[in-house]
Design a protein around this motif. Structure first.
Motif, PDB file in Angstrom:
ATOM      1  N   ILE A 254      41.515  68.815  57.566  1.00  0.00           N
ATOM      2  CA  ILE A 254      40.857  68.418  58.788  1.00  0.00           C
ATOM      3  C   ILE A 254      39.886  67.133  58.675  1.00  0.00           C
ATOM      4  O   ILE A 254      40.024  66.180  59.665  1.00  0.00           O
ATOM      5  N   VAL A 255      39.122  66.969  57.723  1.00  0.00           N
ATOM      6  CA  VAL A 255      38.263  65.778  57.730  1.00  0.00           C
ATOM      7  C   VAL A 255      39.199  64.654  57.911  1.00  0.00           C
ATOM      8  O   VAL A 255      38.589  63.503  58.298  1.00  0.00           O
TER       9      VAL A 255
ATOM     10  N   GLU B 200      34.953  75.074  53.036  1.00  0.00           N
ATOM     11  CA  GLU B 200      36.463  75.742  53.035  1.00  0.00           C
ATOM     12  C   GLU B 200      36.968  76.371  54.329  1.00  0.00           C
ATOM     13  O   GLU B 200      38.053  76.584  54.390  1.00  0.00           O
ATOM     14  N   TYR B 201      36.271  76.179  55.352  1.00  0.00           N
ATOM     15  CA  TYR B 201      36.777  76.867  56.572  1.00  0.00           C
ATOM     16  C   TYR B 201      37.126  75.581  57.550  1.00  0.00           C
ATOM     17  O   TYR B 201      37.727  75.939  58.532  1.00  0.00           O
ATOM     18  N   GLY B 202      36.395  74.445  57.555  1.00  0.00           N
ATOM     19  CA  GLY B 202      36.729  73.584  58.506  1.00  0.00           C
ATOM     20  C   GLY B 202      35.677  72.598  57.981  1.00  0.00           C
ATOM     21  O   GLY B 202      35.125  72.209  57.085  1.00  0.00           O
ATOM     22  N   VAL B 203      35.301  71.656  59.262  1.00  0.00           N
ATOM     23  CA  VAL B 203      34.312  70.680  59.323  1.00  0.00           C
ATOM     24  C   VAL B 203      33.272  70.977  60.374  1.00  0.00           C
ATOM     25  O   VAL B 203      33.585  71.357  61.602  1.00  0.00           O
ATOM     26  N   ASP B 204      31.833  71.074  60.237  1.00  0.00           N
ATOM     27  CA  ASP B 204      31.133  71.248  60.981  1.00  0.00           C
ATOM     28  C   ASP B 204      30.874  70.035  62.040  1.00  0.00           C
ATOM     29  O   ASP B 204      30.888  68.934  61.584  1.00  0.00           O
TER      30      ASP B 204
ATOM     31  N   VAL C 192      37.641  74.631  67.971  1.00  0.00           N
ATOM     32  CA  VAL C 192      36.456  74.288  67.935  1.00  0.00           C
ATOM     33  C   VAL C 192      35.610  75.667  68.367  1.00  0.00           C
ATOM     34  O   VAL C 192      35.833  76.071  69.241  1.00  0.00           O
ATOM     35  N   GLN C 193      34.710  76.055  67.501  1.00  0.00           N
ATOM     36  CA  GLN C 193      34.010  77.457  67.867  1.00  0.00           C
ATOM     37  C   GLN C 193      32.531  77.454  67.378  1.00  0.00           C
ATOM     38  O   GLN C 193      32.017  76.320  66.633  1.00  0.00           O
ATOM     39  N   THR C 194      31.604  77.930  67.869  1.00  0.00           N
ATOM     40  CA  THR C 194      30.200  77.904  67.738  1.00  0.00           C
ATOM     41  C   THR C 194      29.939  78.641  66.473  1.00  0.00           C
ATOM     42  O   THR C 194      30.510  79.460  65.766  1.00  0.00           O
ATOM     43  N   ARG C 195      28.880  77.803  65.637  1.00  0.00           N
ATOM     44  CA  ARG C 195      28.517  78.126  64.260  1.00  0.00           C
ATOM     45  C   ARG C 195      27.688  79.438  64.267  1.00  0.00           C
ATOM     46  O   ARG C 195      27.139  79.392  65.293  1.00  0.00           O
ATOM     47  N   ARG C 196      27.738  80.394  63.469  1.00  0.00           N
ATOM     48  CA  ARG C 196      27.195  81.394  63.289  1.00  0.00           C
ATOM     49  C   ARG C 196      25.445  81.458  63.472  1.00  0.00           C
ATOM     50  O   ARG C 196      24.844  81.935  64.077  1.00  0.00           O
ATOM     51  N   GLU C 197      24.864  80.189  62.781  1.00  0.00           N
ATOM     52  CA  GLU C 197      23.609  80.012  63.210  1.00  0.00           C
ATOM     53  C   GLU C 197      23.171  79.907  64.525  1.00  0.00           C
ATOM     54  O   GLU C 197      22.041  80.365  64.915  1.00  0.00           O
TER      55      GLU C 197
ATOM     56  N   VAL D 147      26.498  72.475  65.133  1.00  0.00           N
ATOM     57  CA  VAL D 147      26.259  73.720  65.870  1.00  0.00           C
ATOM     58  C   VAL D 147      27.821  74.226  66.288  1.00  0.00           C
ATOM     59  O   VAL D 147      27.708  75.287  66.867  1.00  0.00           O
ATOM     60  N   SER D 148      28.688  73.454  65.683  1.00  0.00           N
ATOM     61  CA  SER D 148      29.986  74.023  65.966  1.00  0.00           C
ATOM     62  C   SER D 148      31.074  73.664  64.785  1.00  0.00           C
ATOM     63  O   SER D 148      30.277  72.933  63.802  1.00  0.00           O
ATOM     64  N   THR D 149      32.097  74.420  64.547  1.00  0.00           N
ATOM     65  CA  THR D 149      32.836  74.266  63.394  1.00  0.00           C
ATOM     66  C   THR D 149      34.435  73.734  63.896  1.00  0.00           C
ATOM     67  O   THR D 149      35.062  74.485  64.953  1.00  0.00           O
ATOM     68  N   LEU D 150      34.952  72.934  63.297  1.00  0.00           N
ATOM     69  CA  LEU D 150      36.335  72.465  63.850  1.00  0.00           C
ATOM     70  C   LEU D 150      37.127  73.123  62.689  1.00  0.00           C
ATOM     71  O   LEU D 150      37.096  73.125  61.581  1.00  0.00           O
ATOM     72  N   MET D 151      38.292  73.835  63.342  1.00  0.00           N
ATOM     73  CA  MET D 151      39.016  74.523  62.241  1.00  0.00           C
ATOM     74  C   MET D 151      40.673  74.374  62.533  1.00  0.00           C
ATOM     75  O   MET D 151      40.855  73.956  63.702  1.00  0.00           O
ATOM     76  N   ASP D 152      41.433  74.796  61.551  1.00  0.00           N
ATOM     77  CA  ASP D 152      42.762  74.715  61.929  1.00  0.00           C
ATOM     78  C   ASP D 152      43.129  75.837  63.008  1.00  0.00           C
ATOM     79  O   ASP D 152      42.474  76.963  62.778  1.00  0.00           O
ATOM     80  N   ARG D 153      43.738  75.752  63.924  1.00  0.00           N
ATOM     81  CA  ARG D 153      44.071  76.824  64.888  1.00  0.00           C
ATOM     82  C   ARG D 153      44.371  78.206  64.436  1.00  0.00           C
ATOM     83  O   ARG D 153      44.174  79.093  64.988  1.00  0.00           O
TER      84      ARG D 153
END
Length: 140
Positions: free
Chosen positions: A6-7, A22-26, A93-98, A134-140
């Motif tokens: 993704i980067v 490992e899960y994506g890009v914050d 794009v999803q909200t980060r756990r924190e 605040v967010s994580t960009l991930m593969d669908r």
């Protein structure tokens, strides 16, 4: 590793060693806005008008600090990311756990661009530091 794939699609990364995992890009906060005047949406688009956005001021907590903070009260805001996407397949794009664990969240979306993201803040409020992840960009 998904983050390494993704980067290659992301511009404006603040600190790659921290943001890529490992899960994506914050994704990090560049600016926070409040809606000062409502927008207009219609069926055909002829009467569409963007909402009037007002940037929120940030402030140093301590005179020796390098980065400023936004103090957000309960409500909905728009956050602008430092990062942007190059052309390619949609990503999630999803909200980060924190952020979620502090009661704040934004919708999870699948997109090809990183425009302003609505952020809902709980009754107790939340503070965001410049460049907070605040967010994580991930593969669908």
């Amino acid at each position: 590793m998904p983050g390494e794939y993704i980067v290659d699609r992301v511009d404006g990364i603040v600190h790659e060693e921290t943001q890529v995992h490992e899960y994506g890009v914050d994704l990090t906060v560049a600016a926070v806005y409040e809606v000062a005047e409502r927008g207009h949406l219609d069926f055909g688009g002829d009467e569409f008008a963007d909402a009037d956005l007002r940037p929120l001021a940030s402030a140093l907590r301590d005179p020796d600090d390098e980065y400023e903070w936004w103090t957000l009260k309960a409500g909905t805001y728009l956050v602008e990311f430092n990062e942007s996407l190059r052309e390619g397949a949609p990503l999630r794009v999803q909200t980060r756990r924190e952020l979620r664990e502090n009661g704040a969240y934004h919708p999870s979306i699948v997109t090809t661009e990183l425009g302003p993201m609505p952020l809902t803040v709980p009754e107790g409020g939340v503070e965001l530091k410049e460049n907070a992840r605040v967010s994580t960009l991930m593969d669908r």
